[in-house]
Design a protein around this motif. Structure first.
Motif, PDB file in Angstrom:
ATOM      1  N   PRO A  40      -0.646  -0.133   7.712  1.00 35.90           N
ATOM      2  CA  PRO A  40       0.796   0.070   7.885  1.00 35.90           C
ATOM      3  C   PRO A  40       1.536  -0.061   6.555  1.00 35.90           C
ATOM      4  O   PRO A  40       1.075  -0.744   5.638  1.00 35.90           O
ATOM      5  CB  PRO A  40       1.191  -1.057   8.833  1.00 35.90           C
ATOM      6  N   SER A  41       2.668   0.600   6.465  1.00 40.30           N
ATOM      7  CA  SER A  41       3.526   0.388   5.296  1.00 40.30           C
ATOM      8  C   SER A  41       4.021  -1.055   5.353  1.00 40.30           C
ATOM      9  O   SER A  41       3.949  -1.714   6.405  1.00 40.30           O
ATOM     10  CB  SER A  41       4.714   1.352   5.332  1.00 40.30           C
ATOM     11  N   LEU A  42       4.535  -1.529   4.244  1.00 38.61           N
ATOM     12  CA  LEU A  42       5.057  -2.901   4.213  1.00 38.61           C
ATOM     13  C   LEU A  42       6.177  -3.067   5.237  1.00 38.61           C
ATOM     14  O   LEU A  42       6.240  -4.074   5.941  1.00 38.61           O
ATOM     15  CB  LEU A  42       5.559  -3.241   2.811  1.00 38.61           C
ATOM     16  N   MET A  43       7.027  -2.063   5.365  1.00 36.05           N
ATOM     17  CA  MET A  43       8.126  -2.122   6.324  1.00 36.05           C
ATOM     18  C   MET A  43       7.599  -2.224   7.759  1.00 36.05           C
ATOM     19  O   MET A  43       8.090  -3.032   8.557  1.00 36.05           O
ATOM     20  CB  MET A  43       9.023  -0.893   6.179  1.00 36.05           C
ATOM     21  N   ASN A  44       6.596  -1.433   8.095  1.00 33.43           N
ATOM     22  CA  ASN A  44       6.037  -1.474   9.447  1.00 33.43           C
ATOM     23  C   ASN A  44       5.279  -2.773   9.702  1.00 33.43           C
ATOM     24  O   ASN A  44       5.338  -3.318  10.800  1.00 33.43           O
ATOM     25  CB  ASN A  44       5.138  -0.270   9.695  1.00 33.43           C
TER      26      ASN A  44
END
Length: 69
Positions: A40-44
């Motif tokens: 996952p991206s850091l945001m997700n």
């Protein structure tokens, strides 16, 4: 990417459907992340950690890098 999502959900009695409703992720995406198939991206990753109410570094522990000498 290794993670402890499954263990935390089970330990806290949290259903996947709850995490999906809070994060807005698709079922297939979330299961791929949970199984380590998708990074996952850091945001997700933060969204998942916030939904489960677990620190990000506890949910996605950092793997130690071995030094090659």
């Amino acid at each position: 990417m290794k993670n402890k999502i499954k263990e935390v959900l089970k330990g806290r009695g949290i259903k996947v459907s709850y995490v999906l409703s809070v994060t807005g992720f698709s079922k297939s995406y979330f299961y791929d992340v949970m199984k380590g198939k998708t990074v996952p991206s850091l945001m997700n990753a933060r969204k998942i950690a916030e939904a489960i109410e677990v620190p990000l570094d506890e949910l996605f522990p950092v793997e130690k890098l071995s030094k090659k000498e």
